[in-house]
Write a protein that holds these residues in place. Structure first.
Motif, PDB file in Angstrom:
ATOM      1  N   ASP A 182     -59.224  -0.847  12.046  1.00 39.48           N
ATOM      2  CA  ASP A 182     -58.118  -0.149  12.636  1.00 39.48           C
ATOM      3  C   ASP A 182     -56.980  -0.942  13.154  1.00 39.48           C
ATOM      4  O   ASP A 182     -55.513  -0.660  12.753  1.00 39.48           O
ATOM      5  CB  ASP A 182     -58.564   0.525  13.772  1.00 39.48           C
ATOM      6  N   ARG A 216     -55.307  -1.973   9.538  1.00 42.61           N
ATOM      7  CA  ARG A 216     -54.686  -0.645   8.845  1.00 42.61           C
ATOM      8  C   ARG A 216     -53.238  -0.640   9.630  1.00 42.61           C
ATOM      9  O   ARG A 216     -52.283  -0.167   9.000  1.00 42.61           O
ATOM     10  CB  ARG A 216     -55.448   0.511   8.913  1.00 42.61           C
ATOM     11  N   LYS A 217     -53.355  -0.647  10.898  1.00 38.94           N
ATOM     12  CA  LYS A 217     -52.282  -0.185  11.755  1.00 38.94           C
ATOM     13  C   LYS A 217     -51.050  -1.327  11.354  1.00 38.94           C
ATOM     14  O   LYS A 217     -49.898  -1.057  11.218  1.00 38.94           O
ATOM     15  CB  LYS A 217     -52.283  -0.308  13.205  1.00 38.94           C
ATOM     16  N   ASP A 219     -49.592  -0.284   8.172  1.00 38.96           N
ATOM     17  CA  ASP A 219     -48.719   0.758   8.230  1.00 38.96           C
ATOM     18  C   ASP A 219     -47.306   0.192   8.849  1.00 38.96           C
ATOM     19  O   ASP A 219     -46.206   0.768   8.342  1.00 38.96           O
ATOM     20  CB  ASP A 219     -49.284   1.743   8.980  1.00 38.96           C
ATOM     21  N   ASP A 220     -47.288  -0.481   9.963  1.00 39.92           N
ATOM     22  CA  ASP A 220     -46.282  -0.656  10.772  1.00 39.92           C
ATOM     23  C   ASP A 220     -45.363  -1.816   9.950  1.00 39.92           C
ATOM     24  O   ASP A 220     -44.208  -1.968  10.271  1.00 39.92           O
ATOM     25  CB  ASP A 220     -46.607  -1.694  12.133  1.00 39.92           C
TER      26      ASP A 220
END
Length: 81
Positions: free
Chosen positions: A21, A24-25, A28-29
């Motif tokens: 997680d 992935r974050k 994305d960020d």
């Protein structure tokens, strides 16, 4: 959600959900610039290697299940400090 996807989110099956997680974050960020998330990828890789080694050791010793449950893993990590 597919059965495979559900298994990947199951903390008893996948010991590295938090690391997954986090990476992935980060992606994305940072608009999917991999070089910005190297530290997260390394943490994920180390997590997978650590628990894979534990799983293989348990398999060699005939311990079932081969992957410790989430609660067992938490206790193992606490005992290590």
């Amino acid at each position: 959600m597919s059965r495979h996807a559900q298994q990947l989110r199951d903390h008893d099956i996948n010991p590295c959900v938090a690391e997954t997680d986090a990476s992935r974050k980060c992606m994305d960020d940072n608009n999917y610039k991999k070089d910005m998330c190297t530290a997260y990828f390394l943490k994920y890789k180390n997590c997978r290697k650590f628990w894979h080694d534990i799983m293989m050791q348990r398999k060699r010793n005939g311990v079932k299940p081969e992957m410790p449950s989430a609660e067992e893993r938490r206790k193992m990590l606490e005992s290590m400090g």
